[in-house]
Design a protein around this motif. Structure first.
Motif, PDB file in Angstrom:
ATOM      1  N   CYS A  26      84.544  89.481 117.041  1.00 41.27           N
ATOM      2  CA  CYS A  26      85.732  88.660 117.136  1.00 41.27           C
ATOM      3  C   CYS A  26      86.213  87.534 117.780  1.00 41.27           C
ATOM      4  N   ILE A  27      84.994  87.325 119.024  1.00 43.17           N
ATOM      5  CA  ILE A  27      85.737  85.990 120.104  1.00 43.17           C
ATOM      6  C   ILE A  27      84.873  84.602 119.216  1.00 43.17           C
ATOM      7  N   PHE A  28      83.302  84.986 118.667  1.00 42.97           N
ATOM      8  CA  PHE A  28      82.557  84.092 118.711  1.00 42.97           C
ATOM      9  C   PHE A  28      82.388  82.708 117.331  1.00 42.97           C
ATOM     10  N   PHE A  29      82.598  84.427 115.919  1.00 46.13           N
ATOM     11  CA  PHE A  29      82.129  83.926 114.774  1.00 46.13           C
ATOM     12  C   PHE A  29      83.611  82.814 114.074  1.00 46.13           C
ATOM     13  N   PRO A  30      85.036  83.016 114.885  1.00 44.53           N
ATOM     14  CA  PRO A  30      85.582  81.899 114.117  1.00 44.53           C
ATOM     15  C   PRO A  30      85.179  80.464 114.880  1.00 44.53           C
ATOM     16  N   LYS A  31      85.212  80.029 116.085  1.00 47.86           N
ATOM     17  CA  LYS A  31      84.546  79.154 116.611  1.00 47.86           C
ATOM     18  C   LYS A  31      83.023  79.292 115.714  1.00 47.86           C
ATOM     19  N   CYS A  32      82.488  79.809 115.555  1.00 43.25           N
ATOM     20  CA  CYS A  32      81.540  79.057 114.363  1.00 43.25           C
ATOM     21  C   CYS A  32      81.405  78.688 113.302  1.00 43.25           C
ATOM     22  N   TYR A  33      82.261  79.363 113.138  1.00 40.52           N
ATOM     23  CA  TYR A  33      82.673  78.895 111.240  1.00 40.52           C
ATOM     24  C   TYR A  33      83.449  77.382 111.380  1.00 40.52           C
ATOM     25  N   ILE A  34      84.101  76.930 112.487  1.00 40.47           N
ATOM     26  CA  ILE A  34      84.523  75.331 112.562  1.00 40.47           C
ATOM     27  C   ILE A  34      83.702  75.084 112.791  1.00 40.47           C
ATOM     28  N   ILE A  35      82.906  74.480 114.102  1.00 43.61           N
ATOM     29  CA  ILE A  35      81.425  74.243 114.541  1.00 43.61           C
ATOM     30  C   ILE A  35      80.634  73.990 113.742  1.00 43.61           C
ATOM     31  N   LEU A  36      80.277  74.964 112.460  1.00 40.60           N
ATOM     32  CA  LEU A  36      79.548  74.958 110.982  1.00 40.60           C
ATOM     33  C   LEU A  36      79.985  74.572 110.179  1.00 40.60           C
ATOM     34  N   LEU A  37      81.160  74.749 109.376  1.00 42.23           N
ATOM     35  CA  LEU A  37      80.927  74.910 108.136  1.00 42.23           C
ATOM     36  C   LEU A  37      82.440  73.750 108.551  1.00 42.23           C
ATOM     37  N   ARG A  38      83.223  74.226 108.999  1.00 40.49           N
ATOM     38  CA  ARG A  38      84.305  72.905 108.934  1.00 40.49           C
ATOM     39  C   ARG A  38      84.781  72.166 110.260  1.00 40.49           C
ATOM     40  N   PRO A  39      83.434  70.927 110.813  1.00 35.06           N
ATOM     41  CA  PRO A  39      84.146  70.116 111.721  1.00 35.06           C
ATOM     42  C   PRO A  39      84.530  68.939 111.494  1.00 35.06           C
ATOM     43  N   GLU A  40      84.974  69.035 110.764  1.00 32.32           N
ATOM     44  CA  GLU A  40      86.827  67.959 110.736  1.00 32.32           C
ATOM     45  C   GLU A  40      87.518  68.519 111.409  1.00 32.32           C
ATOM     46  N   ARG A  41      87.316  70.204 112.141  1.00 30.10           N
ATOM     47  CA  ARG A  41      88.501  70.492 112.410  1.00 30.10           C
ATOM     48  C   ARG A  41      88.365  70.575 114.344  1.00 30.10           C
ATOM     49  N   ASN A  42      86.793  70.116 114.276  1.00 28.44           N
ATOM     50  CA  ASN A  42      86.995  70.552 116.165  1.00 28.44           C
ATOM     51  C   ASN A  42      86.669  69.047 116.273  1.00 28.44           C
ATOM     52  N   ASN A  43      88.473  68.979 116.642  1.00 28.04           N
ATOM     53  CA  ASN A  43      88.526  67.876 117.507  1.00 28.04           C
ATOM     54  C   ASN A  43      89.777  67.536 118.388  1.00 28.04           C
TER      55      ASN A  43
END
Length: 698
Positions: A674-691
């Protein structure tokens, strides 16, 4: 009395076994050289018990002696575990009427029949033989008197071997036999009974040590030859041995009395004669204290009742195929012998009837209860008639016809047949069994997933999504979750003192660190939102020092609780023998239940506070707000542990441990996902949202 010597007002019987005569108050001067019937009944009881015969019928005559004797016999039979199927009392009547009634009684379902037909029984021996031997094969008869057999009957009927007889012990008197063989019958010519007795020794059926070669032509007429008796088959010549001992007893008593009276040896003087004439009652004391050796070298003495201390011979009446017969001594019973030597039976010497399918035959009211069963008495039936019921779980019987089953020791259980106890199966959640292997693989899998996420967070540590909500707290939470996954492995394997101590203390501390980190993250979210407002005084609480202090202080409280637990009543390995039938469960006992629930309660307190704060901050406007994820993770965590309680209490044995491990893994996986999978999804699969620009959108 025809069977006693009357000497100076003393009576010494050589045949009477009447038990009433053993009453020294009523008959203080009565002695005998045969045992009384009390010993006879004890010997019969020993015989019945030896062969396991417990279904007995008694046939007796109607007189005072029989009533008392049968009463004692019945008590002896019941004391040895037997039952009297019937007791038939017959009055002296015509022989045909008597035996018709006997036939009806013996036809009843009993097999061992005791014939108490004493000296008052006067029917013809042919009728006794026909009804006791010929008409009832498949049964056993026990007689208290020797039965003499006429050769004509054996030639006429087919006899069966089904009879035992108890007779007073007798020994061979070789000198007497020699005298009988060599004597001249001149003195017997005027005594027809004595002459017939002597002529009977010429019978060709007599044993060689007794049989004499006679020239009979000058002694008897052809008619007298038909009257040859069968007494030569009577072992030791009937009552001769008892008469022999009676004479010796009187002689030794007189000898002792004379010596005591004269005080100067055995010289026969006038003083001796006067002593005998004027003090005849003195003989009583010497008979009472008599102890001597007879002419055969046998030790003889009178017991406290005035009876010669000898026992009984157990005789088997055997009929041969060649129409001959013999009395075979197959056992002895001597109540005066040492325990264990009082009853002796030689089963190999017994010849059983051919109709018996089993030898020795088994005569019982019902079949024996085999090992693993016990007797169940049936209402309304004698104690010998019962049903067999299996022993209850945890009980066994290793002998036949057990009245009750024996409970196994606490560390043992019965086998399938319930005739023995075997060690209980020791169970615990081991590494080798499938459920243990599955839990190990799941634990290692999530540990590796958590380690991978930690690696991703370290690699992308400078990205906005990692730095949001305190990067250090994320590291602490991930490491604590890794330890939570690993601590579940401590619940697998055989418990010992070290593993029991480390199980719950490690679990409590690692989970307290994880929940403290989540609490600190939640407080950080709320503080960060409030600090952004103009004029807010919370900016000074934004640093990592405050969040780390929350984690440290909250974890320290749990550590103090665990140390108090260990110093007061630490957990210990416990052998639970009652959890499952036939097993010993090795488990960890909490030691102090209060301390155990304090540790769990504190974890519940941290989870509850984190859930409430996260729930209240779930709708904060920042896109990087973790509160909604923490809320959901706490909801999963609490749901797992709330459902764990009834599940844990409804399971037994090693499955309780498996449920506890599953709860640890499920709750830890819930926090991780619940806490870390959403962040890993953005880091690995949606890097454009990691700004920062995207994360600052509301």
């Amino acid at each position: 009395m025809g069977n006693v010597f009357i000497i100076f007002s003393q009576q010494i019987s050589y045949t009477s076994q009447n038990l009433y005569m053993s009453d020294i108050k009523s008959f203080p001067y009565f002695y005998r050289t045969v045992p009384n019937e009390l010993h006879l009944w004890a010997g019969i009881g020993k015989l019945l018990k030896h062969f396991g015969w417990n279904w007995v019928g008694i046939i007796s005559m109607d007189n005072d002696r029989s009533v008392r004797a049968v009463q004692i016999l019945t008590e002896v039979i019941e004391q040895n575990g037997g039952c009297v199927a019937f007791h038939k009392i017959f009055r002296q009547q015509s022989s045909s009427e008597f035996f018709n009634q006997v036939a009806e009684v013996i036809d009843e379902p009993s097999y061992v029949n005791i014939l108490y037909l004493n000296e008052n029984f006067a029917f013809k021996e042919e009728e006794v033989l026909r009804h006791c031997f010929l008409l009832y094969p498949g049964k056993v008869f026990i007689a208290i008197e020797r039965m003499e057999i006429n050769q004509k009957l054996i030639l006429r009927y087919d006899m069966v071997n089904n009879t035992f007889m108890f007779t007073a012990h007798r020994s061979d008197m070789q000198n007497f036999i020699k005298y009988i063989r060599e004597m001249k019958p001149v003195s017997l010519l005027d005594n027809s009974y004595g002459l017939k007795w002597w002529l009977g020794l010429c019978d060709g059926q007599c044993p060689q040590n007794i049989k004499r070669q006679c020239n009979l032509t000058n002694v008897y007429t052809p008619r007298e030859k038909d009257h040859f008796g069968s007494h030569c088959h009577t072992t030791h010549f009937g009552n001769s041995y008892s008469v022999y001992n009676a004479v010796y007893a009187v002689a030794h008593a007189l000898h002792d009395m004379i010596i005591s009276g004269s005080r100067n040896g055995t010289t026969w003087t006038r003083e001796n004669m006067e002593f005998l004439n004027y003090l005849p009652w003195k003989l009583h004391r010497y008979l009472r204290n008599l102890h001597f050796k007879n002419g055969l070298g046998e030790e003889m003495y009178m017991d406290e009742n005035g009876d010669l201390a000898i026992g009984y011979d157990i005789i088997n009446l055997i009929f041969m195929p060649d129409k001959t017969w013999k009395y075979e001594i197959v056992g002895h019973y001597n109540p005066h012998a040492p325990p264990g030597q009082d009853f002796i039976i030689d089963e190999k010497a017994i010849v059983w009837e051919s109709s018996f399918t089993q030898t020795p035959p088994q005569f019982k009211c019902c079949s024996s209860c085999h090992p693993g069963y016990r007797k169940l008495l049936v209402t309304g039936l004698p104690i010998c008639c019962y049903d067999c019921t299996p022993c209850a779980e945890g009980e066994f019987s290793n002998q036949t016809d057990m009245d009750s089953c024996t409970t196994c020791p606490e560390d043992q259980w019965t086998n399938k047949k319930r005739d023995a106890c075997i060690p209980k199966v020791i169970i615990f959640l081991s590494y080798e069994e499938p459920i243990g292997i599955a839990l190990i693989l799941i634990s290692i899998f999530f540990f590796l997933i958590t380690a991978t996420i930690l690696g991703i967070f370290i690699y992308y540590r400078d990205t906005p999504i990692v730095r949001a909500n305190n990067r250090d707290l994320s590291y602490i939470l991930l490491i604590s979750l890794m330890l939570c996954f690993l601590c579940s492995l401590m619940f697998i394997g055989q418990p010992n003192e070290a593993s029991c101590i480390l199980r719950h203390t490690t679990f409590g501390n690692t989970f307290s660190i994880a929940l403290s980190s989540i609490l600190a993250k939640t407080i950080t979210v709320v503080t960060a939102f409030q600090a952004t407002k103009p004029g807010s005084k919370l900016r000074k609480w934004m640093g990592s020092r405050v969040s780390n202090s929350i984690v440290l202080s909250c974890s320290l409280i749990q550590t103090v609780l665990c140390l108090a637990w260990l110093f007061t009543a630490p957990p210990f390995p416990y052998l639970n023998m009652r959890s499952e039938i036939g097993t010993i469960l090795i488990e960890c006992n909490e030691g102090s239940v209060i301390a155990f629930y304090c540790v769990l309660g504190y974890l519940g307190f941290l989870a509850g506070v984190s859930f409430i704060i996260a729930f209240l901050a779930r709708n904060l406007p920042d896109s990087f707000n973790e509160a909604k994820y923490i809320t959901f993770s706490m909801l999963v965590f609490c749901s797992v542990w709330i459902s764990f309680i009834p599940t844990y209490l409804s399971t037994k044995g090693k499955y309780m441990v498996a449920v506890e491990i599953f709860a640890i893994l499920a709750s830890s996986a819930g926090l991780l996902g619940c806490i870390f999978f959403p962040k890993c999804y953005i880091i690995l699969l949606r890097p454009e949202r990691n700004n920062k620009k995207y994360l600052s959108k509301t």
